[in-house]
Structure formats: structure tokens, C-alpha cells
Write an enzyme that holds these catalytic residues in place. Sequence first.
Site, PDB file in Angstrom:
ATOM      1  N   HIS A 181     -30.779  -1.927  36.695  1.00 12.12           N
ATOM      2  CA  HIS A 181     -31.583  -1.769  35.483  1.00 12.12           C
ATOM      3  C   HIS A 181     -31.969  -0.317  35.244  1.00 12.12           C
ATOM      4  CE1 HIS A 181     -32.208  -6.090  34.726  1.00 12.12           C
ATOM      5  NE2 HIS A 181     -32.091  -6.195  36.036  1.00 12.12           N
ATOM      6  N   ASN A 213     -32.467  -4.831  26.367  1.00 11.35           N
ATOM      7  CA  ASN A 213     -31.221  -5.441  26.832  1.00 11.35           C
ATOM      8  C   ASN A 213     -30.516  -4.412  27.697  1.00 11.35           C
ATOM      9  OD1 ASN A 213     -30.216  -3.778  24.600  1.00 11.35           O
ATOM     10  ND2 ASN A 213     -28.319  -4.932  24.792  1.00 11.35           N
TER      11      ASN A 213
END
Length: 181
Positions: free
Chosen positions: A44, A33
Site C-alpha cells: 500500500h 484505491n
Amino acid sequence: MARFTPEELQAARDRVVPDVVAEGLRVLFCGINPGLMTAATGHHFARPGNRFWPVLHRSGFTPRLLKPSEQQELLSYGLGITNVVARPSARADELSAEEYREGGRLLAAKVERLRPRWLAVVGVTAYRAAFDDRTARVGPQARTIGETRVWVLPNPSGLNAHWTAETMAEEFGRLREAAGA
């Protein structure tokens, strides 16, 4: 380490980090997550201690070390990124078993729609929780999602001391070879 104001923390916890995806990728990498740094930046694996980007390069997936802010370049290499659970948190242990199970269901639907050659889940614990597979180990799995093969990779978090950057790069390299460089 970055310090966040209470307002910035709340904004990060409320943010949805967009996937980096396209149909027919060679490999769709799947994190657990988004961490708060990822949520704050929208990139990310953005936390400085995370070894995802160096390991991706060291394993031969990318010709140079990409910065998290260059994540869209992954698509040109047939690679993408998503997460098992979309909700950002400071630590993965803040996620519930139900969030993992629901994340696994949503991930399977995403994989069926996008049809990557390989789904690579980074984190064996997350894979086990999302797909109810208590015996899974790092490496290729017997499970497929449609035509997509599944590989479990070590978690590149700096907190994962069981794996060095070198041993992670070797495992990522095994997947790169299987996925066709």
C-alpha cells in the site's frame, strides 16, 4: 518514476492488493484505491511521491519511518490499511461513481466485521463519493459505522498540493490523539 511494460500494466490492473487488517484495530486507514505501483508491488501507498508513510511516522503513529514493504508491522501498532475501491488504476479519477458507492457499502461491512476504533479515510473526495456526504470536511465525522468513529484525512498523494507533509502530519496527529496513542 517506474516504467511498466504493457504486460506488467495489465497484470497490475488485474491484481488484488491484500488488506492489512485485524479485528479491533485502533485505526483502520482507508485509501481511495490501489495505484499501479501498489498493485505491482502488493504494498500500500508504494508510489515514491506518496507521503502516507512519512506522514504516518511524523504524526507519531509509528516510532520510525516504515517502508511500504514493511506494511505488516502496522498491525503491531494497532493500525491497518484497506481501500474504498479494490480495483487498481493509474489515477483515482478513473473510478466511477458506482464503484465508489459499492466500495462504501463493502467498506462499511468490513468495518462492522473488524470493529476498529476509528476508520480514517484518506481523501475527502473519496469519502464524499463513497458515503454520499457532499458536505464532509477533513476531520472527525458525525457518522459512525457500528461503534467505529470516522475521520477524514487529507489525501497523501504527492498530487495533493493543498496539504504539505507538515500540515498533513498535524491532522494525522489529531487523529492519533483521539485514537489514544
